[in-house]
Design a protein around this motif. Structure first.
Motif, PDB file in Angstrom:
ATOM      1  N   ARG A  77       0.870  -1.184   0.000  1.00 41.83           N
ATOM      2  CA  ARG A  77       0.000   0.000   0.000  1.00 41.83           C
ATOM      3  C   ARG A  77       0.911   1.238   0.000  1.00 41.83           C
ATOM      4  NH1 ARG A  77      -3.630  -0.199   5.339  1.00 41.83           N
ATOM      5  NH2 ARG A  77      -4.411   1.698   4.385  1.00 41.83           N
ATOM      6  N   CYS A 102       1.942  -6.252   6.213  1.00 45.17           N
ATOM      7  CA  CYS A 102       1.040  -6.311   7.369  1.00 45.17           C
ATOM      8  C   CYS A 102       0.948  -7.619   8.159  1.00 45.17           C
ATOM      9  CB  CYS A 102      -0.372  -5.944   6.915  1.00 45.17           C
ATOM     10  SG  CYS A 102      -0.518  -4.305   6.203  1.00 45.17           S
ATOM     11  N   CYS A 130       1.578  -7.919  11.978  1.00 43.20           N
ATOM     12  CA  CYS A 130       1.194  -6.755  12.788  1.00 43.20           C
ATOM     13  C   CYS A 130       0.031  -7.089  13.724  1.00 43.20           C
ATOM     14  CB  CYS A 130       0.813  -5.604  11.853  1.00 43.20           C
ATOM     15  SG  CYS A 130       0.248  -4.131  12.724  1.00 43.20           S
ATOM     16  N   ALA A 180      -6.725  -1.888  12.735  1.00 43.62           N
ATOM     17  CA  ALA A 180      -6.120  -1.037  13.763  1.00 43.62           C
ATOM     18  C   ALA A 180      -6.868   0.289  13.859  1.00 43.62           C
ATOM     19  CB  ALA A 180      -4.647  -0.783  13.420  1.00 43.62           C
ATOM     20  N   CYS A 230      -6.626  -4.721   7.749  1.00 40.05           N
ATOM     21  CA  CYS A 230      -6.117  -3.970   8.893  1.00 40.05           C
ATOM     22  C   CYS A 230      -7.310  -3.459   9.678  1.00 40.05           C
ATOM     23  CB  CYS A 230      -5.271  -2.789   8.403  1.00 40.05           C
ATOM     24  SG  CYS A 230      -4.867  -1.609   9.711  1.00 40.05           S
ATOM     25  N   ASP A 275      -4.924   5.828   7.759  1.00 40.44           N
ATOM     26  CA  ASP A 275      -3.987   5.178   6.837  1.00 40.44           C
ATOM     27  C   ASP A 275      -4.583   5.094   5.433  1.00 40.44           C
ATOM     28  OD1 ASP A 275      -2.105   4.934   8.749  1.00 40.44           O
ATOM     29  OD2 ASP A 275      -2.335   2.789   9.070  1.00 40.44           O
ATOM     30  N   HIS A 298       2.870   2.917   2.910  1.00 37.71           N
ATOM     31  CA  HIS A 298       3.894   2.077   3.552  1.00 37.71           C
ATOM     32  C   HIS A 298       5.287   2.300   2.957  1.00 37.71           C
ATOM     33  CE1 HIS A 298       1.378  -1.192   5.788  1.00 37.71           C
ATOM     34  NE2 HIS A 298       1.545  -0.100   6.486  1.00 37.71           N
ATOM     35  N   CYS A 302      -5.774   3.154  13.653  1.00 35.46           N
ATOM     36  CA  CYS A 302      -5.282   4.143  12.682  1.00 35.46           C
ATOM     37  C   CYS A 302      -5.713   3.781  11.257  1.00 35.46           C
ATOM     38  CB  CYS A 302      -3.764   4.230  12.748  1.00 35.46           C
ATOM     39  SG  CYS A 302      -2.936   2.642  12.461  1.00 35.46           S
ATOM     40  N   GLY A 354      -2.309  -5.172  14.393  1.00 36.17           N
ATOM     41  CA  GLY A 354      -3.542  -4.630  13.830  1.00 36.17           C
ATOM     42  C   GLY A 354      -4.089  -5.436  12.661  1.00 36.17           C
ATOM     43  N   TYR A 355      -3.396  -6.483  12.284  1.00 33.52           N
ATOM     44  CA  TYR A 355      -3.815  -7.270  11.110  1.00 33.52           C
ATOM     45  C   TYR A 355      -4.750  -8.392  11.544  1.00 33.52           C
ATOM     46  CZ  TYR A 355      -3.303 -10.086   6.850  1.00 33.52           C
ATOM     47  OH  TYR A 355      -3.538 -10.805   5.699  1.00 33.52           O
TER      48      TYR A 355
HETATM   49  S1  SF4 Z   1      -1.348  -0.944  11.319  1.00 37.48           S
HETATM   50 FE1  SF4 Z   1      -2.591  -1.859   9.695  1.00 37.48          FE
HETATM   51  S2  SF4 Z   1      -1.694  -1.074   7.777  1.00 37.48           S
HETATM   52 FE2  SF4 Z   1      -0.187  -0.729   9.383  1.00 37.48          FE
HETATM   53  S3  SF4 Z   1       1.143  -2.566   9.312  1.00 37.48           S
HETATM   54 FE3  SF4 Z   1      -0.481  -2.947  10.838  1.00 37.48          FE
HETATM   55  S4  SF4 Z   1      -2.071  -4.041   9.711  1.00 37.48           S
HETATM   56 FE4  SF4 Z   1      -0.745  -3.054   8.188  1.00 37.48          FE
END
Ligand code: SF4
Ligand code: SF4
Length: 238
Positions: free
Chosen positions: A92, A141, A144, A156, A154, A162, A95, A158, A146-147
């Motif tokens: 993305r 991702c 992470c 998360a 995602c 994002d 990133h 944010c 947030g994944y």
């Molecule tokens: S916060 Fe979301 S976009 Fe960022 S690395 Fe983690 S999963 Fe990916």
């Protein structure tokens, strides 16, 4: 509580955002909520649990189960393997900036929580490798927190900002979802079109957590790497 949480009736937030982050941060105790400093009338009876410490214990213990660490570790191994074997990287757009922020700081090897390093390494190994710009979660991702591995998204806190960063980066580059460029050309285009990280990551008016400015925005790391140029980014002396 609504005022302390910066919410109004009708607001919707993910349970994780409320129970994991916002309530512990904004309401660490029941003072002023259930602990009223005495009863002033029949309508203002205090709950007998209010002074037992149960709330604080609950906050400390947490009620949201985060992603299993073993699941994340395995995701790191699997996704790094996928990146190492890929003929095309799927990233993305914002990133790319996070890679530069991290590399402009202390990142000199793999990170536990994402695959920023691995994408930079593949760009260095093969500057002509295709990079497809995509929206949403990408090859960076999987490890992470947030994944969400089941939905491959995602989620998360944010996540929304994002998505806006992705759109703004696309717009600056004159590109769109699905466009493919050789890695070196993409890094060069980024440096050419984007003078300042603040153009993407800043939001001085953001007054709720989901829209706050990311900590790296004014660090100057992106601008320094941009000054040094693509050749140095892809052929470091270190
Ligand atoms: S916060 Fe979301 S976009 Fe960022 S690395 Fe983690 S999963 Fe990916
Ligand atoms: S300021 Fe934050 S979101 Fe923006 S590029 Fe740096 S790490 Fe990524």
């Amino acid at each position: 509580m609504l005022r302390d949480l910066n919410l109004v009736p009708g607001d919707t937030r993910p349970a994780r955002e409320l129970f994991k982050r916002r309530i512990p941060e904004k309401i660490p105790s029941l003072e002023g909520i259930c602990q009223l400093g005495g009863e002033t009338g029949p309508a203002w009876r205090e709950c007998p649990v209010a002074y037992t410490g149960a709330y604080e214990k609950g906050i400390e213990a947490g009620i949201i189960t985060m992603r299993d660490p073993q699941n994340k570790e395995q995701a790191k191994v699997d996704s790094c393997d996928m990146i190492a074997r890929a003929d095309r990287l799927r990233v993305r757009p914002h990133h790319l900036l996070c890679i530069l922020c991290a590399y402009g700081g202390s990142m000199r090897g793999p990170l536990v929580e994402d695959n920023l390093w691995e994408i930079l390494v593949r760009s260095r190994e093969n500057p002509d490798i295709e990079v497809e710009l995509i929206e949403g979660a990408c090859m960076i991702c999987p490890p992470c927190q947030g994944y969400d591995p089941d939905r491959e998204i995602c989620d998360a806190g944010c996540g929304l900002r994002d998505r806006l960063k992705d759109l703004n980066t696309f717009q600056k580059l004159g590109l769109q979802h699905g466009d493919v460029l050789p890695a070196k050309q993409l890094w060069a285009l980024l440096f050419e079109k984007l003078e300042s990280l603040a153009d993407i990551c800043d939001n001085p008016g953001g007054c709720i957590p989901e829209w706050t400015t990311c900590g790296g925005t004014h660090s100057g790391k992106y601008e320094r790497l941009r000054e040094e140029g693509v050749e140095k980014l892809l052929n470091p002396e270190e």
